[in-house]
Design an enzyme around this catalytic site. Sequence first.
Site, PDB file in Angstrom:
ATOM      1  N   ASP A  29      39.673 -37.537 -31.783  1.00  0.00           N
ATOM      2  CA  ASP A  29      39.822 -37.985 -33.679  1.00  0.00           C
ATOM      3  C   ASP A  29      40.363 -36.664 -34.580  1.00  0.00           C
ATOM      4  O   ASP A  29      39.987 -35.382 -34.905  1.00  0.00           O
ATOM      5  CB  ASP A  29      38.293 -37.994 -34.152  1.00  0.00           C
ATOM      6  N   GLU A  79      51.750  -9.161 -28.617  1.00  0.00           N
ATOM      7  CA  GLU A  79      50.409  -9.491 -27.292  1.00  0.00           C
ATOM      8  C   GLU A  79      51.874 -10.242 -26.923  1.00  0.00           C
ATOM      9  O   GLU A  79      51.566 -11.242 -25.310  1.00  0.00           O
ATOM     10  CB  GLU A  79      49.067  -9.609 -27.569  1.00  0.00           C
ATOM     11  N   CYS A 111      45.577  -9.253 -30.612  1.00  0.00           N
ATOM     12  CA  CYS A 111      45.786  -9.855 -32.077  1.00  0.00           C
ATOM     13  C   CYS A 111      45.612  -8.649 -32.870  1.00  0.00           C
ATOM     14  O   CYS A 111      46.089  -8.031 -34.212  1.00  0.00           O
ATOM     15  CB  CYS A 111      45.008 -10.848 -32.603  1.00  0.00           C
ATOM     16  N   SER A 201      34.229 -15.795 -27.582  1.00  0.00           N
ATOM     17  CA  SER A 201      35.533 -14.728 -28.617  1.00  0.00           C
ATOM     18  C   SER A 201      34.656 -15.494 -29.892  1.00  0.00           C
ATOM     19  O   SER A 201      35.130 -14.284 -30.413  1.00  0.00           O
ATOM     20  CB  SER A 201      36.830 -15.423 -28.349  1.00  0.00           C
ATOM     21  N   HIS A 233      41.611 -12.225 -39.200  1.00  0.00           N
ATOM     22  CA  HIS A 233      42.299 -12.619 -39.101  1.00  0.00           C
ATOM     23  C   HIS A 233      41.403 -13.962 -39.093  1.00  0.00           C
ATOM     24  O   HIS A 233      40.983 -14.162 -38.372  1.00  0.00           O
ATOM     25  CB  HIS A 233      42.009 -11.547 -37.705  1.00  0.00           C
TER      26      HIS A 233
HETATM   27  N1  COA Z   1      35.163 -34.132 -37.454  1.00  0.00           N
HETATM   28  C1  COA Z   1      35.250 -33.050 -38.118  1.00  0.00           C
HETATM   29  N2  COA Z   1      34.330 -31.686 -36.979  1.00  0.00           N
HETATM   30  C2  COA Z   1      34.693 -32.170 -35.758  1.00  0.00           C
HETATM   31  C3  COA Z   1      34.690 -33.182 -35.352  1.00  0.00           C
HETATM   32  C4  COA Z   1      35.457 -34.570 -35.934  1.00  0.00           C
HETATM   33  N3  COA Z   1      35.558 -35.597 -35.393  1.00  0.00           N
HETATM   34  N4  COA Z   1      35.470 -33.113 -33.929  1.00  0.00           N
HETATM   35  C5  COA Z   1      34.741 -32.031 -34.104  1.00  0.00           C
HETATM   36  N5  COA Z   1      34.427 -31.146 -35.271  1.00  0.00           N
HETATM   37  C6  COA Z   1      34.215 -29.577 -34.838  1.00  0.00           C
HETATM   38  C7  COA Z   1      32.782 -29.182 -33.702  1.00  0.00           C
HETATM   39  O1  COA Z   1      31.596 -29.471 -35.047  1.00  0.00           O
HETATM   40  C8  COA Z   1      32.997 -27.664 -34.177  1.00  0.00           C
HETATM   41  O2  COA Z   1      32.836 -26.913 -35.564  1.00  0.00           O
HETATM   42  P1  COA Z   1      31.828 -25.994 -35.106  1.00  0.00           P
HETATM   43  O3  COA Z   1      32.756 -24.710 -34.249  1.00  0.00           O
HETATM   44  O4  COA Z   1      31.597 -25.279 -36.864  1.00  0.00           O
HETATM   45  O5  COA Z   1      30.827 -26.073 -34.404  1.00  0.00           O
HETATM   46  C9  COA Z   1      34.623 -27.734 -34.072  1.00  0.00           C
HETATM   47  O6  COA Z   1      34.952 -29.209 -34.619  1.00  0.00           O
HETATM   48  C10 COA Z   1      35.349 -27.152 -32.710  1.00  0.00           C
HETATM   49  O7  COA Z   1      34.835 -28.287 -32.051  1.00  0.00           O
HETATM   50  P2  COA Z   1      33.771 -27.734 -30.601  1.00  0.00           P
HETATM   51  O8  COA Z   1      34.281 -29.157 -29.774  1.00  0.00           O
HETATM   52  O9  COA Z   1      33.312 -26.852 -30.532  1.00  0.00           O
HETATM   53  O10 COA Z   1      35.548 -26.704 -30.203  1.00  0.00           O
HETATM   54  P3  COA Z   1      36.451 -26.795 -29.121  1.00  0.00           P
HETATM   55  O11 COA Z   1      35.788 -26.821 -27.879  1.00  0.00           O
HETATM   56  O12 COA Z   1      37.533 -27.717 -29.130  1.00  0.00           O
HETATM   57  O13 COA Z   1      36.892 -25.801 -28.617  1.00  0.00           O
HETATM   58  C11 COA Z   1      38.076 -23.026 -29.898  1.00  0.00           C
HETATM   59  C12 COA Z   1      37.864 -24.722 -29.634  1.00  0.00           C
HETATM   60  C13 COA Z   1      38.322 -22.673 -31.047  1.00  0.00           C
HETATM   61  C14 COA Z   1      37.114 -22.395 -29.067  1.00  0.00           C
HETATM   62  C15 COA Z   1      39.348 -23.992 -28.506  1.00  0.00           C
HETATM   63  O14 COA Z   1      40.277 -24.513 -29.700  1.00  0.00           O
HETATM   64  C16 COA Z   1      39.763 -22.387 -28.407  1.00  0.00           C
HETATM   65  O15 COA Z   1      39.806 -21.547 -27.711  1.00  0.00           O
HETATM   66  N6  COA Z   1      40.728 -21.524 -28.944  1.00  0.00           N
HETATM   67  C17 COA Z   1      41.616 -20.419 -28.207  1.00  0.00           C
HETATM   68  C18 COA Z   1      40.708 -19.558 -29.051  1.00  0.00           C
HETATM   69  C19 COA Z   1      40.280 -18.808 -29.624  1.00  0.00           C
HETATM   70  O16 COA Z   1      40.873 -18.916 -30.878  1.00  0.00           O
HETATM   71  N7  COA Z   1      39.784 -17.895 -30.174  1.00  0.00           N
HETATM   72  C20 COA Z   1      38.961 -16.920 -31.759  1.00  0.00           C
HETATM   73  C21 COA Z   1      38.663 -15.829 -31.368  1.00  0.00           C
HETATM   74  S1  COA Z   1      39.816 -15.051 -31.594  1.00  0.00           S
END
Ligand code: COA
Length: 387
Positions: A29, A79, A111, A201, A233
């Site tokens: 979505d 990095e 970062c 993270s 960040h």
């Molecule tokens: N509409 C609106 N929001 C939605 C949705 C929809 N249809 N479907 C899911 N979401 C929301 C979830 O509720 C969640 O929100 P929350 O974090 O506030 O709980 C968010 O979208 C992310 O969804 P989720 O399924 O929890 O995440 P994911 O497993 O896809 O992974 C990250 C998200 C950021 C962890 C992943 O992209 C990642 O590992 N990124 C790289 C690492 C990173 O950036 N680390 C950060 C620290 S430096």
Amino acid sequence: MKIGIDKIGFNTSSYYLDLTDLANARGVDPNKYLIGIGQEKQAVVLPTQDIVTMGTMAADQMLTDADRQTITTVIVATESGIDNSKASAIYVKTLLGLGDFVRTIEFKEACYAGTAAIQAAKGLVSANPEEHVLVIAADIARYGLNTPGEVTQGGGAVAMLVTANPRILSIEGPSVPITRDVMDFWRPLGKTEAIVDGKYSTNVYIEMFLEAFKRYQELTDDDLTDFTALAFHLPFTKMGKKALEALLGDEDSLIAEKLRAQLTASQILNRKVGNLYTGSLYLSLISLLINGELAAGEKIGLFSYGSGAEGEFYTVTLQAGFETAFDKDLIESNLETRTKISVAEYEAIFNSQLGMNSEDIELNLDNDISKFRLTGIQNQKRIYTKK
Ligand code: COA
């Protein structure tokens, strides 16, 4: 003596991926990406661009000929290093046309390194006010096709000139650095994509922000009303919201509402670019300078975070005339004139990165109109050109 950021500039790829297209291609979505992650577009970096070319361009756009004569030190924080030995700052020095009497070095800690570079620059200027330190925070965020991190990729560079009597903002004390030995994100030697435990993270980031902020308050007696904004960040823009809400909870005071509105202003550019690791906090700062409700003399709190993990909370004070001391129009028009590409084109570009390749290669420059370009590798040496 005031020391701080006298000039600031930004450069990213001239190509981007629309994350609604990516969501459709991945069967997700689109609101998960647009709202849940908080990203709209992602910079897609051509193989002919890297931290050297993007970092040089970010600096080139803001430096006058006189600046080039007075720069004493170039620090590249990254990095996405291109060599385990030679500092990318040396290539930058050559492409910018700086003289030989200059110090050139590269800093690394995920970062966070851009902030280490800023603090080191402040120290150099403090020891000798004649120092003009060019800090470049440049990265390409790569997690891999079809991974949870894919939506949080991006790339680009922020360049900052740190001097005495700065025109944009002064760096204040005290600052609170904080380090914990954790494995939330890392990139072992030989790998071009990061290994990440994204949710862990996110949690470590929030905990370290709250700890650093609490200690800052203990050291200063500052409360929220001492800040006009807090900037973070932003590996993805929702991360800033998570951190700020962890601090504010359900507080609905005037200052809490103001900090929320300023956070939104600080997320606008990052939403269109994606993660640029070391540069993300500073792109968010630029976004705040352009879009926030700010006035000279006001204090901004900055939270820097690098996985592994190191954070730092420090403050900056806006200087009179800060709004005209950087080229807002150029930064915005460079983003608006980017070319949108399809998911198939993005995947092809992703897979054509040089990576760890060390064989002779001549890259196709047809799609790259940039001033600074990586043309290939000869005898294990990267070859850069300037138009
Ligand atoms: N509409 C609106 N929001 C939605 C949705 C929809 N249809 N479907 C899911 N979401 C929301 C979830 O509720 C969640 O929100 P929350 O974090 O506030 O709980 C968010 O979208 C992310 O969804 P989720 O399924 O929890 O995440 P994911 O497993 O896809 O992974 C990250 C998200 C950021 C962890 C992943 O992209 C990642 O590992 N990124 C790289 C690492 C990173 O950036 N680390 C950060 C620290 S430096």
